[in-house]
Design a protein around this motif. Structure first.
Motif, PDB file in Angstrom:
ATOM      1  N   ALA A 273      -5.079 -39.350   6.728  1.00 50.61           N
ATOM      2  CA  ALA A 273      -4.373 -40.341   5.914  1.00 50.61           C
ATOM      3  C   ALA A 273      -3.730 -39.650   4.712  1.00 50.61           C
ATOM      4  O   ALA A 273      -4.306 -38.732   4.120  1.00 50.61           O
ATOM      5  CB  ALA A 273      -5.346 -41.415   5.436  1.00 50.61           C
ATOM      6  N   ILE A 274      -2.538 -40.102   4.368  1.00 51.58           N
ATOM      7  CA  ILE A 274      -1.832 -39.522   3.231  1.00 51.58           C
ATOM      8  C   ILE A 274      -1.365 -40.638   2.300  1.00 51.58           C
ATOM      9  O   ILE A 274      -0.862 -41.670   2.754  1.00 51.58           O
ATOM     10  CB  ILE A 274      -0.660 -38.640   3.693  1.00 51.58           C
ATOM     11  CG1 ILE A 274      -0.011 -37.930   2.504  1.00 51.58           C
ATOM     12  CG2 ILE A 274       0.370 -39.426   4.479  1.00 51.58           C
ATOM     13  CD1 ILE A 274       0.904 -36.789   2.901  1.00 51.58           C
ATOM     14  N   HIS A 275      -1.590 -40.428   1.001  1.00 55.08           N
ATOM     15  CA  HIS A 275      -1.152 -41.373  -0.018  1.00 55.08           C
ATOM     16  C   HIS A 275      -0.562 -40.574  -1.173  1.00 55.08           C
ATOM     17  O   HIS A 275      -1.138 -39.569  -1.600  1.00 55.08           O
ATOM     18  CB  HIS A 275      -2.320 -42.228  -0.525  1.00 55.08           C
ATOM     19  CG  HIS A 275      -2.994 -43.032   0.537  1.00 55.08           C
ATOM     20  ND1 HIS A 275      -2.503 -44.225   0.997  1.00 55.08           N
ATOM     21  CD2 HIS A 275      -4.123 -42.775   1.255  1.00 55.08           C
ATOM     22  CE1 HIS A 275      -3.301 -44.697   1.945  1.00 55.08           C
ATOM     23  NE2 HIS A 275      -4.296 -43.838   2.121  1.00 55.08           N
ATOM     24  N   ILE A 276       0.556 -41.024  -1.676  1.00 50.43           N
ATOM     25  CA  ILE A 276       1.216 -40.367  -2.810  1.00 50.43           C
ATOM     26  C   ILE A 276       1.618 -41.429  -3.816  1.00 50.43           C
ATOM     27  O   ILE A 276       2.174 -42.478  -3.446  1.00 50.43           O
ATOM     28  CB  ILE A 276       2.456 -39.572  -2.361  1.00 50.43           C
ATOM     29  CG1 ILE A 276       2.072 -38.505  -1.342  1.00 50.43           C
ATOM     30  CG2 ILE A 276       3.145 -38.923  -3.563  1.00 50.43           C
ATOM     31  CD1 ILE A 276       3.249 -37.754  -0.762  1.00 50.43           C
ATOM     32  N   ASP A 277       1.320 -41.152  -5.082  1.00 49.01           N
ATOM     33  CA  ASP A 277       1.724 -42.027  -6.175  1.00 49.01           C
ATOM     34  C   ASP A 277       2.533 -41.224  -7.178  1.00 49.01           C
ATOM     35  O   ASP A 277       2.172 -40.093  -7.521  1.00 49.01           O
ATOM     36  CB  ASP A 277       0.495 -42.613  -6.892  1.00 49.01           C
ATOM     37  CG  ASP A 277      -0.315 -43.522  -5.990  1.00 49.01           C
ATOM     38  OD1 ASP A 277       0.075 -44.682  -5.829  1.00 49.01           O
ATOM     39  OD2 ASP A 277      -1.336 -43.053  -5.448  1.00 49.01           O
ATOM     40  N   ALA A 321       3.709 -35.881  -9.145  1.00 51.77           N
ATOM     41  CA  ALA A 321       3.263 -36.702  -8.019  1.00 51.77           C
ATOM     42  C   ALA A 321       1.806 -36.372  -7.703  1.00 51.77           C
ATOM     43  O   ALA A 321       1.417 -35.197  -7.648  1.00 51.77           O
ATOM     44  CB  ALA A 321       4.131 -36.441  -6.791  1.00 51.77           C
ATOM     45  N   ASN A 322       1.006 -37.412  -7.489  1.00 43.73           N
ATOM     46  CA  ASN A 322      -0.398 -37.255  -7.110  1.00 43.73           C
ATOM     47  C   ASN A 322      -0.529 -37.509  -5.616  1.00 43.73           C
ATOM     48  O   ASN A 322      -0.217 -38.592  -5.133  1.00 43.73           O
ATOM     49  CB  ASN A 322      -1.264 -38.235  -7.894  1.00 43.73           C
ATOM     50  CG  ASN A 322      -1.177 -37.995  -9.391  1.00 43.73           C
ATOM     51  OD1 ASN A 322      -1.394 -36.883  -9.857  1.00 43.73           O
ATOM     52  ND2 ASN A 322      -0.844 -39.035 -10.147  1.00 43.73           N
ATOM     53  N   VAL A 323      -0.987 -36.487  -4.893  1.00 45.32           N
ATOM     54  CA  VAL A 323      -1.023 -36.504  -3.434  1.00 45.32           C
ATOM     55  C   VAL A 323      -2.461 -36.458  -2.957  1.00 45.32           C
ATOM     56  O   VAL A 323      -3.251 -35.606  -3.406  1.00 45.32           O
ATOM     57  CB  VAL A 323      -0.245 -35.302  -2.853  1.00 45.32           C
ATOM     58  CG1 VAL A 323      -0.257 -35.344  -1.323  1.00 45.32           C
ATOM     59  CG2 VAL A 323       1.183 -35.268  -3.385  1.00 45.32           C
TER      60      VAL A 323
END
Length: 348
Positions: A273-277, A321-323
């Protein structure tokens, strides 16, 4: 939207050909350049059949890290637009875009001397990307409703220069290439586009929103492309761009943001799973452009018949960016080009 693995597809040479859709379409090759010295540049050639006869719009801009700015626009006859036999390259008066299929590279030359000249090479770092063949109809049951089609080089190595009024600017650095077609483009109400680059990484999200009151197959569509260490590790659809802290701008009549928030979500190619904010204050406005003011008269009258006035706003900002990929967490620092195209009023 879903976090299921996105049906990405290989980009064939046929996908990169100039289509020249004969009615109510705009097709463009656009090169976005993040120079190593902090400058930003755009070069675009667009072929339009939004009027009784085709036309070509050439647009270019250079924004130096010191605040220097130079823009060039020209409207050319559609009859001067000359694709090569394979439809992968094109020449139109003083601009030439040449594609090298073996190297996955574009060579661009624009000579609007002495005010603006550009000569650069754009080499794909990890090939091209697209989703489901790249073509997305607004209403699958009604082809006349139009579509958007797009292919990308999410990260490219750029070498070359731009000359403005005799001054040479080195634009070597990183870049993004977009080949896009909008068929019946007046159907879209608002575009949000973000291009994050650093030396080895890239984050791309393009999002378009349809106006209220129409029976389209979707309300919002978003695609994200994630490059880490020069490899495209994910393509995501569970994303959004949200514009924040809006205020009325009398220049356009639209509510314009002073910040933007971005979220990418999906699965990496390895199944994690990948999430970036990423949240970015929009302080450095590069341009706000009245598109009607730069279009030929007949196209302008056509658009005025069907739209409120279209305006484009562009910013270039430092960003973090926070990955999160599975259990791994990364922080990316780079520069972001953020663009909003407003074609009709929407609630924020």
């Amino acid at each position: 939207m879903s976090t299921n693995v996105v049906a990405t597809s290989d980009v064939s040479l046929g996908d990169l050909e100039w289509v020249q859709d004969p009615s109510y379409a705009t097709e463009a090759n656009t090169f976005y350049i993040h120079a190593d010295d902090g400058a930003f540049a755009i070069v675009q050639i667009a072929y339009s059949t939004m009027s009784w006869s085709p036309s070509v719009q050439v647009s270019a801009a250079y924004h130096g890290a010191d605040g220097f700015k130079k823009r060039h626009t020209a409207t050319l006859s559609g009859g001067s637009f000359k694709p090569t036999d394979d439809k992968l390259s094109v020449q139109c008066e003083n601009i030439k875009v040449t594609f090298d299929a073996e190297r996955k590279a574009y060579k661009v030359s624009l000579h609007a001397a002495p005010a603006f000249m550009a000569d650069f090479e754009f080499v794909a770092v990890d090939g091209f990307s697209q989703v489901n063949g790249g073509k997305h109809p607004f209403k699958a049951a009604d082809p006349a409703a139009g579509y958007v089609q797009a292919q990308f080089i999410p990260k490219a190595k750029v070498t070359g220069h731009i000359t403005t009024d005799g001054k040479l600017h080195d634009i070597s650095g990183s870049g993004l290439f977009v080949k896009a077609i909008q068929k019946v483009p007046q159907c879209v109400a608002r575009w949000s586009f973000v291009d994050f680059q650093n030396e080895k990484d890239a984050l791309l999200m393009y999002q378009f929103e349809m106006p209220d009151g129409y029976d389209y197959d979707f309300r919002v569509r978003s695609e994200g492309y994630i490059v880490l260490n020069n490899k495209t590790i994910a393509v995501t659809l569970d994303n959004f761009t949200k514009i924040l802290n809006t205020s009325h701008d009398p220049f356009s009549g639209y509510e314009i943001p002073s910040a933007a928030e971005y979220k990418w979500s999906g699965l990496a190619k390895d199944g994690r799973a990948i999430h970036i904010d990423m949240k970015v204050p929009l302080n450095r406005l590069l341009d706000k452009i009245d598109l009607l003011g730069e279009l030929p008269y007949l196209i302008r009258k056509f658009i005025q018949t069907f739209l409120t006035a279209p305006f484009v706003y562009q910013w270039f900002e430092e960003a973090t960016a926070n990955v999160t990929i599975g259990e791994e967490k990364l922080t990316l620092k780079g520069r972001v080009f953020h663009e909003n195209a407003f074609l009709a009023a929407l609630p924020n």
